[in-house]
Design a protein around this motif. Sequence first.
Motif, PDB file in Angstrom:
ATOM      1  N   THR A  48       0.969  -1.184   0.170  1.00  0.00           N
ATOM      2  CA  THR A  48      -0.181   0.003   0.060  1.00  0.00           C
ATOM      3  C   THR A  48       0.797   1.091   0.031  1.00  0.00           C
ATOM      4  O   THR A  48       2.003   1.108   0.378  1.00  0.00           O
ATOM      5  N   LEU A  49       0.331   2.463  -0.457  1.00  0.00           N
ATOM      6  CA  LEU A  49       1.058   3.449  -0.335  1.00  0.00           C
ATOM      7  C   LEU A  49       1.502   3.871   1.115  1.00  0.00           C
ATOM      8  O   LEU A  49       2.697   4.494   1.081  1.00  0.00           O
ATOM      9  N   GLN A  50       0.914   3.773   1.939  1.00  0.00           N
ATOM     10  CA  GLN A  50       1.177   3.798   3.377  1.00  0.00           C
ATOM     11  C   GLN A  50       2.439   3.115   3.916  1.00  0.00           C
ATOM     12  O   GLN A  50       3.475   3.712   4.371  1.00  0.00           O
ATOM     13  N   GLU A  51       2.488   1.886   3.214  1.00  0.00           N
ATOM     14  CA  GLU A  51       3.560   0.958   3.683  1.00  0.00           C
ATOM     15  C   GLU A  51       4.772   1.458   2.589  1.00  0.00           C
ATOM     16  O   GLU A  51       6.069   1.285   3.406  1.00  0.00           O
ATOM     17  N   LEU A  52       4.641   1.918   1.431  1.00  0.00           N
ATOM     18  CA  LEU A  52       5.657   2.173   0.532  1.00  0.00           C
ATOM     19  C   LEU A  52       6.461   3.455   1.390  1.00  0.00           C
ATOM     20  O   LEU A  52       7.501   3.379   1.201  1.00  0.00           O
ATOM     21  N   ILE A  53       5.662   4.371   1.783  1.00  0.00           N
ATOM     22  CA  ILE A  53       6.322   5.540   2.327  1.00  0.00           C
ATOM     23  C   ILE A  53       6.920   5.142   3.663  1.00  0.00           C
ATOM     24  O   ILE A  53       8.098   5.723   3.659  1.00  0.00           O
ATOM     25  N   ALA A  54       6.515   4.289   4.362  1.00  0.00           N
ATOM     26  CA  ALA A  54       7.278   3.817   5.467  1.00  0.00           C
ATOM     27  C   ALA A  54       8.682   2.904   5.196  1.00  0.00           C
ATOM     28  O   ALA A  54       9.671   3.259   5.787  1.00  0.00           O
ATOM     29  N   ILE A  55       8.419   2.091   4.183  1.00  0.00           N
ATOM     30  CA  ILE A  55       9.672   1.534   3.622  1.00  0.00           C
ATOM     31  C   ILE A  55      10.582   2.549   3.157  1.00  0.00           C
ATOM     32  O   ILE A  55      11.909   2.134   3.588  1.00  0.00           O
TER      33      ILE A  55
END
Length: 291
Positions: free
Chosen positions: A10-17
């Motif tokens: 997800t976009l949220q996970e991508l940003i966190a990664i």
Amino acid sequence: MTTAGRDEVTLQELIAILWRGKWVIIATTIVFAVAAGVIASVLPKKYTATVTVSPVSNKSGRSDKMGSLASSLGGFAAMAGITLGADNDKAETIAVLQSDVLTQQYIEDNDLLPVLFEKKWDAANRKWRTDPEDTPTLWKANEFFDKRVRSVVEDRKSGMVTLKIVWTDPELAARWANGMIKVTNDYLRNKAIVESERHIEYLSEQAQKTDIVQVRSAIYSVLESEIRNVMLARGTEEYALRVIDPAFVPERKTSPQRLQWVAAGFAGGLFLSVLGLCVRHLLRPQNRPLD
């Protein structure tokens, strides 16, 4: 909710990664950019010499005049090898400029094999370092010259032709560019002289053989045109290609462009680092939800 078994981020996970791997991204991007800059600095510098020319038609009005005499001449013109059709000087000139025979002649006359294949040439002993089967030939030199050194572009609107020579030595690049134009003019001028002299000889013989006044008059008209063509060829240095802008020694390299290499390295490092982090996240044995 866990993310185990999912093959998407997800976009949220991508940003966190990306945030957690920001130092990896920064380091990788810098390394790639610096490496690209170093490679660009050690690659051989290449320079481009450009000459702009205008193809010249030296048969202006000649084809129409000779075409109008075709009925009177009958088969004389064809037997003499005189073309009565449209003027194809321009297409022929551009073809000759890029022709294999002219290129090989120029390479041979100027002893360019050791220059074009410098790494294979032992200058001290004046012999090739390679095995006999790998020794550069005029055919190989012509292929190399056509693909890596010379390019010819015609502007359909203006009719101008641009010849570009790309080489590591700017002086040689300019010399070859101007030299190719000169040999093309010389070749076509000599060709025109030989052809017209052959036509003159043949037509002169035919004029002596006929008693028909109209035919003899037509032959003499063509003879006059051929004699004029010979005089024009002998007295015109830029016979087929008129130089509009000669090639000068370039002072600025055209490749490699260090800034472009650095930008490409930066983009490549950024892309690969982001991709690597995402792939690593997806391949983890247990994907736990990011906080």
